[in-house]
Write an enzyme that holds these catalytic residues in place. Structure first.
Site, PDB file in Angstrom:
ATOM      1  N   TYR A 200       0.832  -1.205   0.000  1.00 39.78           N
ATOM      2  CA  TYR A 200       0.000   0.000   0.000  1.00 39.78           C
ATOM      3  C   TYR A 200       0.868   1.257   0.000  1.00 39.78           C
ATOM      4  CZ  TYR A 200      -4.098  -2.888   1.232  1.00 39.78           C
ATOM      5  OH  TYR A 200      -5.105  -3.824   1.246  1.00 39.78           O
ATOM      6  N   SER A 201       0.673   2.060  -1.031  1.00 41.53           N
ATOM      7  CA  SER A 201       1.434   3.299  -1.188  1.00 41.53           C
ATOM      8  C   SER A 201       2.933   3.062  -1.015  1.00 41.53           C
ATOM      9  CB  SER A 201       0.940   4.374  -0.215  1.00 41.53           C
ATOM     10  OG  SER A 201      -0.381   4.746  -0.525  1.00 41.53           O
TER      11      SER A 201
END
Length: 326
Positions: free
Chosen positions: A61-62
């Site tokens: 995530y990110s």
């Protein structure tokens, strides 16, 4: 807040889990709508104030910044012994050999990277993000067992796969005396109910915790069909999941709106209330980019739908293509 055991474990988790996909450096790993640390902090802090003790993120995530932000904020505001941190392994934001998947090499490397980003010695739940078709399941399950035995994870879970794969993984672990999966993080909401065919009955029979993602179908169950948000305009993943069945889903979305007006609550609360009443759902994973998203989600815990209302919401559903298993 209500708390329940995570499947057949002794671990107490809140009936709602806060998802970490909303937190990170905007523009990295697909999602331009995520919140940076300054904007994420009030939401994570408010979740703790509302009694949420269960937090889910992933190494990808990110590009890992979701884990970094979540770790720093939780360290500032929470007692580590009371909260439950879950993260995932399989995907990678980086190209190159041995980066992606569930090989022993990848798992042993990624758990250490996740722990460093989260700023903790262990995670409570370490999940495989997808099934790895290129690695023997024996290799994966033994590596995960060794992660648990090394004290780097307390429990292990899985996400988005076919029921036969999930059963095969746990059979393999049981056969060798290794740690078994205790949870399934699957795609499940009012407009995507394919998991009811095999996975949910399996989890109920085996007392496996179900922690569904996309409980509001990336926001589609929380607004009218013609309404848009920054996320809906930029999130290509939610388009790939729901655009092909949008017309069939419209009837269900309209019925959610109808019941929301009847109960005097928001659409998101009706959709979540439905999910919370479905067995064997343990804790839906809710995303939040506003404080109101969290407060609405907690409000859904006090809404009880009748059997007739549940049937009314479910009746228009038509079979959907399988999403998320590869």
């Amino acid at each position: 807040m209500k708390y329940v055991k995570l499947g057949n474990t002794g671990l107490d988790v809140s009936r709602l889990c806060l998802g970490g996909m909303s937190f990170g450096v905007p523009g990295r790993w697909i999602h331009p709508w995520v919140l940076d640390e300054e904007k994420s902090r009030p939401i994570i802090k408010r979740a703790l104030e509302l009694g949420i003790n269960f937090f889910d993120t992933a190494n990808v995530y990110s590009d890992g910044t979701s884990e970094e932000i979540l770790g720093r904020v939780l360290k500032d505001y929470a007692d580590r012994d009371e909260i439950v941190i879950a993260t995932k392994v399989y995907f990678t934001a980086h190209e190159g050999p041995n980066r992606k998947g569930l090989s022993r090499k990848a798992i042993m490397s990624e758990i250490d990277k996740s722990l460093k980003r989260l700023g903790t010695d262990y995670v409570d739940l370490y999940q495989i993000h997808r099934w790895d078709y290129d690695t023997p399941i024996e290799e994966t399950m033994e590596a995960l067992h060794d992660v648990v035995k090394a004290g780097k994870a307390r429990y292990i879970g899985a996400s988005s796969m076919y029921a036969w794969q999930f059963l095969k993984a746990n059979y393999t672990a049981e056969k060798h005396g290794w740690t078994k999966f205790v949870s399934m993080q699957n795609h499940y909401n009012l407009i995507y109910r394919e998991e009811e065919r095999e996975m949910l009955p399996l989890c109920q029979e085996e007392n496996i915790a179900v922690i569904p993602y996309s409980p509001l179908a990336s926001g589609r169950l929380a607004r009218g069909a013609s309404e848009t948000t920054h996320r809906s305009e930029t999130d290509q993943i939610q388009r790939s999941k729901y655009d092909t069945t949008a017309e069939a889903d419209r009837v269900i979305i309209e019925r959610v709106s109808e019941l929301a007006k009847k109960h005097g609550v928001k659409r998101a609360q009706i959709a979540l209330a439905w999910l919370l009443q479905k067995e064997p759902v343990t804790a839906p994973i809710v995303g939040a980019t506003k404080l109101s998203h969290l407060e609405d989600a907690v409000g859904a815990l006090s809404i009880s739908l009748t059997a007739e209302e549940i049937a009314y919401l479910e009746e228009p559903y038509v079979p959907h293509p399988i999403v998320g298993h590869r």
